[in-house]
Design an enzyme around this catalytic site. Sequence first.
Site, PDB file in Angstrom:
ATOM      1  N   LYS A 185       0.830  -1.205   0.000  1.00 50.51           N
ATOM      2  CA  LYS A 185       0.000   0.000   0.000  1.00 50.51           C
ATOM      3  C   LYS A 185       0.864   1.253   0.000  1.00 50.51           C
ATOM      4  O   LYS A 185       0.431   2.306  -0.487  1.00 50.51           O
ATOM      5  CB  LYS A 185      -0.987  -0.008   1.168  1.00 50.51           C
ATOM      6  CG  LYS A 185      -0.356  -0.068   2.561  1.00 50.51           C
ATOM      7  CD  LYS A 185      -0.007   1.291   3.129  1.00 50.51           C
ATOM      8  CE  LYS A 185       0.726   1.158   4.449  1.00 50.51           C
ATOM      9  NZ  LYS A 185       1.086   2.467   5.019  1.00 50.51           N
ATOM     10  N   ASP A 238      -5.726   0.235   5.212  1.00 45.63           N
ATOM     11  CA  ASP A 238      -4.438   0.922   5.214  1.00 45.63           C
ATOM     12  C   ASP A 238      -4.225   1.683   3.913  1.00 45.63           C
ATOM     13  O   ASP A 238      -3.596   2.746   3.885  1.00 45.63           O
ATOM     14  CB  ASP A 238      -3.318  -0.103   5.416  1.00 45.63           C
ATOM     15  CG  ASP A 238      -2.152   0.460   6.206  1.00 45.63           C
ATOM     16  OD1 ASP A 238      -2.133   1.675   6.475  1.00 45.63           O
ATOM     17  OD2 ASP A 238      -1.247  -0.311   6.564  1.00 45.63           O
ATOM     18  N   VAL A 273      11.858   8.560   6.633  1.00 42.93           N
ATOM     19  CA  VAL A 273      11.894   7.356   5.809  1.00 42.93           C
ATOM     20  C   VAL A 273      10.614   7.235   4.981  1.00 42.93           C
ATOM     21  O   VAL A 273       9.507   7.319   5.515  1.00 42.93           O
ATOM     22  CB  VAL A 273      12.077   6.099   6.678  1.00 42.93           C
ATOM     23  CG1 VAL A 273      12.011   4.837   5.821  1.00 42.93           C
ATOM     24  CG2 VAL A 273      13.409   6.169   7.418  1.00 42.93           C
ATOM     25  N   GLU A 275       8.931   4.551   3.148  1.00 43.79           N
ATOM     26  CA  GLU A 275       9.016   3.104   3.009  1.00 43.79           C
ATOM     27  C   GLU A 275       8.609   2.622   1.612  1.00 43.79           C
ATOM     28  O   GLU A 275       9.115   1.620   1.122  1.00 43.79           O
ATOM     29  CB  GLU A 275       8.158   2.405   4.064  1.00 43.79           C
ATOM     30  CG  GLU A 275       8.707   2.501   5.488  1.00 43.79           C
ATOM     31  CD  GLU A 275       9.897   1.593   5.743  1.00 43.79           C
ATOM     32  OE1 GLU A 275      10.404   0.973   4.779  1.00 43.79           O
ATOM     33  OE2 GLU A 275      10.324   1.507   6.903  1.00 43.79           O
TER      34      GLU A 275
END
Length: 332
Positions: A185, A238, A273, A275
């Site tokens: 996602k 999510d 960060v 991801e």
Amino acid sequence: MRIAVIGSGAWGTALAIHLCKNGHDVTLWTFEKDLIPQMVEKRRNPRLPGAVLPDALKISDDYACASGCPMVVMASPSFPIRSVCRGVAPYLDENAVVVSVTKGLENGTQKRMSEVVAEETGRPVVVLTGPSHAEEVALDVPTACLAASTDRELAEFVQDVFMADNFRIYTSPDPVGAELGAALKNVIALCAGISDGLGCGDNTKAMLMTRGLTEMARLGVSMGASKDTFAGLAGVGDLIVTCTSMHSRNRRAGILIGQGKTAKQAMEEVGAVVEGYYAAQSAWELCQKQNVEMPILQAAYNVLYHDVPAKEAFSALLARPRKSESEDAGWL
């Protein structure tokens, strides 16, 4: 219960705050030693602005803080998680339950985070994931997450520890689907951000989210996950929260890329960060290995790693051959 949270980024900090409020004896381990005075004295962590660290929350830079803890929460970013696990492993109690809350895939091996954690710690691992911005969890905004494990007793143990009035935990026997949803996602959220940066509208974002979800489930099923998992908190839940909110670093980075910045420039400007950038490469390698068609992921990979202009990659997606939405339409 004594609990060590290993990783003082926004998510690890939010969970440490939450577990303190739940009445547990919590230590937050940090790699960033220079931030310890601010966290100890001012009770603030710049990784999670606006949140106040409870007085009861201990701060440490020593892996030994995990010693004697029945539960250890691994909240490191994905890229150093193997080395962090190696550091904490010698201090884990024989019966400690390890909870993995990191979202991503390991570069090079394409392994899920719980696989990496289990390899390095030798302990059973429960995955905790779902639509949960750290900024909101730290402020007790009502949230639901998923505790996933093939061991029902362990999943329910984690459920009981984290459950609170404003933090509802469901259980699942499908850690594979839960973790793939959590990792993939982020890539789709980057794409949604790129769409925003290009000046596209809500229709476009809805298209990317729904077709992206199809790709996520397609890869998951090929690896033994349940398709139903992708219709739940770890999948569509999510995906919604990450693609639509400015809390999302992935979406913010995508917007900058859509506006013409390189991936490196975008991540530097976001300042934390992203991801989805790391997950895009690992996920692309994984879909090649599994021989699964993922055109949106392919487009993201081309933009992030081969400097294909975002507009060009997007046009190529729209120019793909016509097809049915369902892979098994049922027509004779």
